[in-house]
Motif scaffolding. Structure first.
Motif, PDB file in Angstrom:
ATOM      1  N   ARG A   1      95.252 -30.106  21.777  1.00 29.28           N
ATOM      2  CA  ARG A   1      96.444 -30.769  21.201  1.00 29.28           C
ATOM      3  C   ARG A   1      97.520 -29.965  21.542  1.00 29.28           C
ATOM      4  NH1 ARG A   1      98.831 -30.370  15.733  1.00 29.28           N
ATOM      5  NH2 ARG A   1     100.572 -31.705  15.751  1.00 29.28           N
ATOM      6  N   VAL A   2      98.685 -30.569  21.923  1.00 27.74           N
ATOM      7  CA  VAL A   2     100.009 -29.664  22.086  1.00 27.74           C
ATOM      8  C   VAL A   2     100.970 -30.296  21.332  1.00 27.74           C
ATOM      9  CG1 VAL A   2     101.753 -29.066  23.813  1.00 27.74           C
ATOM     10  CG2 VAL A   2      99.337 -29.022  24.304  1.00 27.74           C
ATOM     11  N   SER A   3     102.041 -29.477  20.633  1.00 22.13           N
ATOM     12  CA  SER A   3     102.956 -29.748  19.870  1.00 22.13           C
ATOM     13  C   SER A   3     104.185 -29.007  20.449  1.00 22.13           C
ATOM     14  CB  SER A   3     102.789 -29.606  18.398  1.00 22.13           C
ATOM     15  OG  SER A   3     102.885 -28.308  17.946  1.00 22.13           O
ATOM     16  N   ILE A   4     105.434 -29.853  20.352  1.00 21.30           N
ATOM     17  CA  ILE A   4     106.660 -29.123  20.680  1.00 21.30           C
ATOM     18  C   ILE A   4     107.680 -29.540  19.620  1.00 21.30           C
ATOM     19  CG2 ILE A   4     108.426 -29.194  22.403  1.00 21.30           C
ATOM     20  CD1 ILE A   4     106.467 -30.152  24.530  1.00 21.30           C
ATOM     21  N   ALA A   5     108.518 -28.451  19.209  1.00 19.64           N
ATOM     22  CA  ALA A   5     109.391 -28.577  18.348  1.00 19.64           C
ATOM     23  C   ALA A   5     110.655 -28.270  18.880  1.00 19.64           C
ATOM     24  CB  ALA A   5     109.378 -27.778  17.103  1.00 19.64           C
ATOM     25  N   LEU A   6     111.827 -29.240  19.105  1.00 18.28           N
ATOM     26  CA  LEU A   6     112.898 -29.211  19.531  1.00 18.28           C
ATOM     27  C   LEU A   6     113.926 -28.549  18.595  1.00 18.28           C
ATOM     28  CD1 LEU A   6     113.229 -32.110  22.156  1.00 18.28           C
ATOM     29  CD2 LEU A   6     112.406 -29.874  22.674  1.00 18.28           C
ATOM     30  N   GLN A   7     114.751 -27.477  18.805  1.00 16.33           N
ATOM     31  CA  GLN A   7     115.695 -27.077  17.788  1.00 16.33           C
ATOM     32  C   GLN A   7     117.100 -26.841  18.237  1.00 16.33           C
ATOM     33  OE1 GLN A   7     113.625 -23.453  16.554  1.00 16.33           O
ATOM     34  NE2 GLN A   7     112.151 -24.280  15.271  1.00 16.33           N
ATOM     35  N   GLY A   8     117.849 -26.780  17.213  1.00 18.93           N
ATOM     36  CA  GLY A   8     119.347 -26.679  17.523  1.00 18.93           C
ATOM     37  C   GLY A   8     119.842 -27.787  18.441  1.00 18.93           C
ATOM     38  N   SER A   9     120.730 -27.474  19.345  1.00 19.63           N
ATOM     39  CA  SER A   9     121.084 -28.651  20.399  1.00 19.63           C
ATOM     40  C   SER A   9     120.342 -29.369  20.935  1.00 19.63           C
ATOM     41  CB  SER A   9     122.122 -27.719  21.437  1.00 19.63           C
ATOM     42  OG  SER A   9     122.717 -28.626  22.200  1.00 19.63           O
ATOM     43  N   LEU A  10     119.007 -28.785  21.310  1.00 25.02           N
ATOM     44  CA  LEU A  10     118.084 -29.614  21.938  1.00 25.02           C
ATOM     45  C   LEU A  10     117.403 -30.676  20.995  1.00 25.02           C
ATOM     46  CD1 LEU A  10     115.739 -27.161  23.723  1.00 25.02           C
ATOM     47  CD2 LEU A  10     117.674 -28.602  24.610  1.00 25.02           C
TER      48      LEU A  10
ATOM     49  N   ASN B   1     119.796 -23.340  22.283  1.00 20.27           N
ATOM     50  CA  ASN B   1     118.899 -24.530  22.618  1.00 20.27           C
ATOM     51  C   ASN B   1     117.364 -23.732  22.508  1.00 20.27           C
ATOM     52  OD1 ASN B   1     120.850 -26.303  23.646  1.00 20.27           O
ATOM     53  ND2 ASN B   1     121.105 -24.950  25.582  1.00 20.27           N
ATOM     54  N   GLY B   2     116.713 -24.198  21.412  1.00 22.71           N
ATOM     55  CA  GLY B   2     115.304 -23.574  21.047  1.00 22.71           C
ATOM     56  C   GLY B   2     114.314 -24.409  21.112  1.00 22.71           C
TER      57      GLY B   2
ATOM     58  N   ALA C   1      97.618 -20.929  21.081  1.00 21.64           N
ATOM     59  CA  ALA C   1      98.991 -20.035  21.511  1.00 21.64           C
ATOM     60  C   ALA C   1     100.166 -20.783  20.996  1.00 21.64           C
ATOM     61  CB  ALA C   1      99.048 -19.921  22.904  1.00 21.64           C
ATOM     62  N   ARG C   2     100.999 -20.026  20.583  1.00 21.59           N
ATOM     63  CA  ARG C   2     102.456 -20.504  20.233  1.00 21.59           C
ATOM     64  C   ARG C   2     103.567 -19.601  20.550  1.00 21.59           C
ATOM     65  NH1 ARG C   2     106.604 -19.204  16.452  1.00 21.59           N
ATOM     66  NH2 ARG C   2     107.226 -20.901  15.343  1.00 21.59           N
ATOM     67  N   GLN C   3     104.475 -20.221  21.353  1.00 24.42           N
ATOM     68  CA  GLN C   3     105.384 -19.609  22.193  1.00 24.42           C
ATOM     69  C   GLN C   3     107.057 -20.052  21.715  1.00 24.42           C
ATOM     70  OE1 GLN C   3     107.022 -16.565  23.164  1.00 24.42           O
ATOM     71  NE2 GLN C   3     105.404 -16.411  24.625  1.00 24.42           N
ATOM     72  N   GLU C   4     108.066 -19.299  21.633  1.00 24.48           N
ATOM     73  CA  GLU C   4     109.028 -19.603  21.359  1.00 24.48           C
ATOM     74  C   GLU C   4     110.112 -19.298  22.324  1.00 24.48           C
ATOM     75  OE1 GLU C   4     112.598 -19.571  17.841  1.00 24.48           O
ATOM     76  OE2 GLU C   4     110.998 -18.150  17.634  1.00 24.48           O
ATOM     77  N   TYR C   5     110.868 -20.486  23.204  1.00 20.61           N
ATOM     78  CA  TYR C   5     111.625 -20.423  24.282  1.00 20.61           C
ATOM     79  C   TYR C   5     112.994 -20.854  24.142  1.00 20.61           C
ATOM     80  CZ  TYR C   5     107.330 -19.987  27.001  1.00 20.61           C
ATOM     81  OH  TYR C   5     106.175 -19.483  27.537  1.00 20.61           O
ATOM     82  N   PHE C   6     113.957 -20.506  24.774  1.00 19.47           N
ATOM     83  CA  PHE C   6     115.219 -20.870  24.609  1.00 19.47           C
ATOM     84  C   PHE C   6     115.753 -21.250  26.230  1.00 19.47           C
ATOM     85  CE2 PHE C   6     114.278 -17.805  21.613  1.00 19.47           C
ATOM     86  CZ  PHE C   6     114.824 -18.555  20.369  1.00 19.47           C
ATOM     87  N   SER C   7     116.221 -22.422  26.172  1.00 16.99           N
ATOM     88  CA  SER C   7     116.871 -22.969  27.689  1.00 16.99           C
ATOM     89  C   SER C   7     118.402 -22.527  27.541  1.00 16.99           C
ATOM     90  CB  SER C   7     116.925 -24.613  27.548  1.00 16.99           C
ATOM     91  OG  SER C   7     117.380 -24.914  28.800  1.00 16.99           O
ATOM     92  N   THR C   8     118.499 -21.372  28.450  1.00 13.98           N
ATOM     93  CA  THR C   8     119.914 -20.687  28.343  1.00 13.98           C
ATOM     94  C   THR C   8     120.996 -21.314  29.206  1.00 13.98           C
ATOM     95  OG1 THR C   8     118.770 -19.173  29.917  1.00 13.98           O
ATOM     96  CG2 THR C   8     118.714 -18.585  27.435  1.00 13.98           C
ATOM     97  N   GLY C   9     120.570 -22.440  29.866  1.00 20.67           N
ATOM     98  CA  GLY C   9     121.619 -22.959  30.850  1.00 20.67           C
ATOM     99  C   GLY C   9     121.465 -22.922  32.158  1.00 20.67           C
TER     100      GLY C   9
END
Length: 358
Positions: free
Chosen positions: A47-56, A128-129, A143-151
């Motif tokens: 299973r995979v889960s994605i949480a979109l945060q902030g502007s995303l 954009n988290g 695994a758990r990873q936090e990324y940021f889409s920076t433009g």
């Protein structure tokens, strides 16, 4: 010594409508799975889960972020994906609640529960988290990873953003022939080397690949920009979304070509605005565009490329390469020292960067 971003990274071929909201998240989702593949944990994923945060989260639906995440999990790459194929694949996931991770490991995936718009958590490092988690058959987190889409399609992990380079310098990639970390240093490098900005940039690209590969990459970017203009000039109908906005570029184009042509400034601006509008409408429809340096500002640099560096629908290689290299030299200063992200500085900030690059 500064290690500079490549021109071929600053200009990226991808899908609209937003480099921060579609290109970046698509690359993040794929990178998360590829990292698990490299660590030999991919075959354990149930299973995979994605949480979109902030502007995303707040603008993600309108900007196509959830579908971009699905495309990335499937393994599509923004630079090579066929827009119609990718959108059809995302629709199939929503219909079947099944997804083939990287195209080869099929698992259950319900976008309603596994792809969450997390309005409650505001990212602290960038607006954009994304938080991605992979689970095994027992429900334990692999695994758990936090990324940021920076433009501009760029992204960083939390670890990377928590340890910024001194003076906004890039800390990855090979050392370049003519390093510079500011506009003043760029002018000094030009004076000392006898090269213009395009020459400095081309020499620096040689640290990454043979010159012929760099030139081929620039030619591909120019071709994609002109193709995007052509597509926007040919299509009619409504743009996606609830507002029912009608495409205007084709009708304006037909009107312009029916008028007597002259060298008046007003006529020139009509053509430049038309070319930019054609790209913007393709971007809004989720079509193939070039981040220049973002999707939100994607029409400006192609517009001037078409007017001044092209003959008909084809770019003149010498002119187009010099133009794109010079624009990249200016753009990377913004990327490394300020921002090209609309979520950080507003969409007019993106447009301002593109104008100064052009």
């Amino acid at each position: 010594m500064p290690l500079l971003i490549s021109a071929l990274d600053l200009f990226r071929i991808g899908l609209g409508p937003s480099s921060s909201h579609t290109v970046g998240p698509m690359r993040i989702a794929a990178r998360f799975l590829l990292t698990l593949d490299e660590s030999h944990e991919f075959d354990q994923i149930a299973r995979v889960s994605i949480a979109l945060q902030g502007s995303l989260a707040f603008t993600g639906e309108g900007h196509g972020t959830p579908d971009a995440c699905l495309m990335g999990l499937i393994g599509f790459q923004p630079e090579t994906v066929d827009p119609e194929e990718a959108h059809a694949a995302a629709a199939e996931v929503r219909a079947t609640h099944r997804i083939a991770l990287l195209g080869r490991r099929e698992i259950a995936f319900d976008p309603r529960t596994d792809l969450v718009l997390d309005f409650d958590h505001v990212p602290d490092l960038h607006p954009n988290g994304m938080v991605l988690t992979a689970f095994d058959d027992e429900g334990a987190a692999i695994a758990r990873q936090e990324y940021f889409s920076t433009g501009g399609g760029f992204f960083s992990s939390r670890h990377q953003l928590e340890q910024p380079a001194p003076d906004d310098q890039v800390t990855h990639g090979p050392p370049v022939a003519h390093p510079f970390g500011s506009g003043a240093q760029l002018l000094e490098v030009c004076a000392a080397s006898g090269l213009d900005i395009a020459g400095v940039m081309l020499a620096n690209e040689a640290a990454r690949r043979p010159e012929e590969e760099t030139l081929a990459g620039l030619d591909a970017i120019a071709e994609a920009m002109n193709q995007c203009i052509d597509a926007g000039l040919e299509r009619e109908g409504l743009l996606p979304g609830a507002l029912k906005v009608r495409r205007r570029a084709r009708a304006i184009h037909q009107n312009l070509i029916s008028r007597p042509q002259d060298n008046q400034a007003e006529t020139l601006m009509d053509w430049l605005n038309l070319y930019a509008m054609a790209v913007n409408e393709e971007n809004a429809s989720g079509g193939r565009v070039v981040t220049a340096p973002t999707n939100g500002a994607a029409g400006i640099i192609p517009s001037l490329l078409r007017q001044y560096c092209s003959e008909g629908r084809k770019a003149v290689p010498g002119k187009a390469r010099r133009y794109l290299l010079t624009a990249a030299g200016i753009g990377l200063l913004y990327k490394q020292r300020a921002s090209i992200s609309g979520a950080e500085m507003g969409c007019q900030g993106e447009v301002g960067v593109a104008c100064s690059m052009a």
